[in-house]
Design an enzyme around this catalytic site. Structure first.
Site, PDB file in Angstrom:
ATOM      1  NE  ARG A 180     124.299  17.242 154.625  1.00  0.00           N
ATOM      2  CZ  ARG A 180     123.805  18.458 154.709  1.00  0.00           C
ATOM      3  NH1 ARG A 180     122.545  18.617 155.036  1.00  0.00           N
ATOM      4  NH2 ARG A 180     124.551  19.518 154.472  1.00  0.00           N
ATOM      5  CG  ASP A 249     117.804  16.191 153.221  1.00  0.00           C
ATOM      6  OD1 ASP A 249     116.694  15.755 153.572  1.00  0.00           O
ATOM      7  OD2 ASP A 249     117.948  17.266 152.628  1.00  0.00           O
TER       8      ASP A 249
HETATM    9  P1  AMP Z   1     117.448  21.878 151.495  1.00  0.00           P
HETATM   10  O1  AMP Z   1     115.966  21.778 151.393  1.00  0.00           O
HETATM   11  O2  AMP Z   1     117.976  23.271 151.463  1.00  0.00           O
HETATM   12  O3  AMP Z   1     117.990  21.083 152.627  1.00  0.00           O
HETATM   13  O4  AMP Z   1     118.040  21.235 150.158  1.00  0.00           O
HETATM   14  C1  AMP Z   1     117.625  20.001 149.658  1.00  0.00           C
HETATM   15  C2  AMP Z   1     118.448  19.629 148.458  1.00  0.00           C
HETATM   16  O5  AMP Z   1     118.298  20.587 147.410  1.00  0.00           O
HETATM   17  C3  AMP Z   1     119.944  19.526 148.707  1.00  0.00           C
HETATM   18  O6  AMP Z   1     120.437  18.459 147.940  1.00  0.00           O
HETATM   19  C4  AMP Z   1     120.458  20.854 148.205  1.00  0.00           C
HETATM   20  O7  AMP Z   1     121.814  20.784 147.842  1.00  0.00           O
HETATM   21  C5  AMP Z   1     119.567  21.089 147.014  1.00  0.00           C
HETATM   22  N1  AMP Z   1     119.446  22.516 146.672  1.00  0.00           N
HETATM   23  C6  AMP Z   1     118.797  23.472 147.362  1.00  0.00           C
HETATM   24  N2  AMP Z   1     118.908  24.654 146.751  1.00  0.00           N
HETATM   25  C7  AMP Z   1     119.639  24.472 145.638  1.00  0.00           C
HETATM   26  C8  AMP Z   1     120.109  25.319 144.572  1.00  0.00           C
HETATM   27  N3  AMP Z   1     119.828  26.624 144.536  1.00  0.00           N
HETATM   28  N4  AMP Z   1     120.846  24.752 143.595  1.00  0.00           N
HETATM   29  C9  AMP Z   1     121.144  23.434 143.610  1.00  0.00           C
HETATM   30  N5  AMP Z   1     120.732  22.593 144.572  1.00  0.00           N
HETATM   31  C10 AMP Z   1     119.993  23.093 145.577  1.00  0.00           C
HETATM   32 MG    MG Z   2     119.663  20.609 153.417  1.00  0.00          MG
END
Ligand code: AMP
Ligand code: MG
Length: 491
Positions: A180, A249
């Site tokens: 990313r 990201d």
């Molecule tokens: P996202 O907004 O889905 O792109 O995620 C942003 C960050 O939050 C990334 O580092 C993901 O791995 C983390 N993340 C999202 N959902 C979870 C979850 N249920 N458990 C652990 N980490 C999460």
């Molecule tokens: Mg993500």
């Protein structure tokens, strides 16, 4: 016993790029859906994958021979704020395989349990978000837009706690890579120039091999990412896609659409549309996407600065020159695409102004984006079909005035109406993942355990450019234009 021909290049990067971590097993894995064609393309036997050993792997209950599971480190700007450490908090990269086309591809399990990057999260995914990503990413692929793919969805037999308790699932996702913009930022923010260089070298070999042999490979790398993102975002706009969470990201250096969270498609055309409940200010609204892509690319350029030239002033100048390539590339891809959507050649004088005028009239009249362009295909074939387009406008005479000018340009093209219409039908989809159908599909699966709507919608969306009269209801716009639809970053 099947062996998957893993060849894992990311784990050959320095240790600080990732943490080795096996997926956490789940209580009762059950296969919801396997993408047979994709499995075959990866050289993995679909029958094996659908059997107990394969499903065990897809659920994270067993680690296949040759896999080397890791959670990767990355940072990112979330809604404009820099977070120095994000990383795979709920995803585990099993490894890489080289597919039948010679392309190296990651196989990642999303929702595979906690990792050192999970922060307060549980590392799991809810069934609804897994089905949404499966369906929308496969729909994007069928629309012809670069995207990560869905290999399988597996129910875990466990509940995840969100606002309520929800059934859990794991998505097996396939990507050109999971590098990313935020992966570069992670190392740049730590002043780890050696790691930035190693990552750039890896990305060059993997995604921009032609740039490796350029006079300035790192400049060619940035140029390549700029070009792919410009085309990607143009592709999104041309089908009415709103990513919803274009944090750095969530932007792939390989140029694929990645991370389907709060994404949704436009119904009524309005460039200010943002569906995500966490995007109150519309930072990631439909019409903002080109500007945000450039903003994100500027963050990438900053991370790459030390590689672009020996002294900083020269590096900044180089970066600015490369970033300046985004606008013209985006405009070209977008404007050419719009002209084609209208059945016109890209260089037809007046095509862009005509398209802009149509979009302005659509916005004022809350015309459905997908239906307007699909019905224009019929109108290009036979003027009687104008009635179907007019109906989409609050004031149908707004369409009539525009159509007179459109027909004039169509005449100048000199193609037969049938030829024009059939060309238009190959780029103006009849079917997109309509939000109201996606929600109904998720509700049926989550509340009733009924995956029929998921299967049906998936089948329809695998042929988005074909009229499918038996499934006409999936092409219809929602009552009221769908403007009050909200998505939640339902993890
Ligand atoms: P996202 O907004 O889905 O792109 O995620 C942003 C960050 O939050 C990334 O580092 C993901 O791995 C983390 N993340 C999202 N959902 C979870 C979850 N249920 N458990 C652990 N980490 C999460
Ligand atoms: Mg993500």
């Amino acid at each position: 016993m099947t062996t998957i021909p893993f060849d894992n290049s990311y784990v050959r990067l320095p240790d600080r790029f990732f943490v080795r971590r096996a997926p956490t097993p789940v209580a009762a894995p059950r296969l919801i859906r396997l993408n047979h064609a994709l499995a075959a393309n990866l050289g993995i036997g679909p029958d094996w994958l659908a059997g107990p050993a394969g499903v065990g792997m897809l659920a994270g209950n067993s680690v296949p021979e040759g896999a080397d599971p890791i959670a990767t480190a990355y940072a990112g700007h979330q809604f404009g704020n820099f977070v120095p450490q994000l990383g795979d908090g709920r995803a585990v990269l099993l490894g890489e395989v080289v597919d039948r086309n010679g392309q190296r591809r990651d196989i990642q399990l999303k929702g595979a349990g906690p990792t050192p990057f999970s922060r307060r999260g549980d590392g799991r995914a809810a069934l609804g978000s897994v089905l949404r990503e499966y369906l929308v990413s496969e729909a994007m692929a069928a629309l012809g837009i670069p995207t990560t793919r869905a290999l399988a969805a597996v129910a875990t037999g466990e509940l995840v706690v969100r606002e309520t308790r929800l059934p859990g699932a794991v998505l097996a996702r396939v990507a050109a890579s999971h590098i990313r913009v935020g992966t570069f930022q992670y190392f740049a923010a730590r002043g780890d120039a050696e790691a930035v260089r190693a990552l750039a070298d890896h990305a060059l070999v993997r995604h921009y091999p032609e740039a490796s042999s350029a006079e300035h490979p790192y400049r060619a790398l940035l140029d390549g990412v700029v070009a792919r993102q410009a085309e990607l975002v143009a592709g999104w706009l041309l089908v009415g896609f709103v990513h919803g969470v274009m944090n750095t990201d969530n932007m792939s250096v390989a140029g694929e659409t990645i991370d389907y969270g709060p994404c949704a498609f436009l119904d009524a055309y309005d460039p200010r549309t943002s569906f995500s409940s966490i995007d109150a200010h519309g930072r990631y609204a439909y019409g903002q996407q080109p500007g945000i892509a450039l903003w994100n690319l500027t963050r990438l350029a900053e991370a790459l600065l030390p590689l672009l030239a020996d002294d900083e002033a020269a590096a900044v100048e180089t970066a600015e020159a490369l970033l300046a390539g985004f606008g013209p590339r985006f405009e070209k891809a977008y404007h050419d695409g719009l002209a084609h959507k209208l059945g016109l050649s890209a260089d037809r004088d007046g095509a862009v102004a005509l398209a802009d005028d149509l979009l302005a009239r659509m916005a004022e009249n809350r015309a459905d984006f997908t239906l307007t362009f699909r019905r224009l295909c019929d109108a290009a074939e036979r003027p009687e079909a104008d009635a179907g387009v007019r109906d989409l406008f609050v004031d149908p005479t707004e369409y009539d005035a525009w159509a007179v000018r459109w027909r004039k340009l169509l005449d100048e093209e000199g193609r037969t109406p049938v030829a024009t219409a059939s060309a238009m039908r190959t780029i103006n989809p009849a079917f997109i993942p309509r939000n109201h159908h996606v929600e109904a599909m998720i509700a049926a699966a989550v509340e009733q355990g009924d995956f029929g709507p998921f299967e049906e919608l998936l089948a329809v969306l695998s042929r988005p450019y074909d009229d499918q009269p038996d499934h006409a209801r999936y092409a219809e716009a929602p009552e009221g234009g769908g403007a009050d639809y909200r998505t939640f970053c339902g993890t």
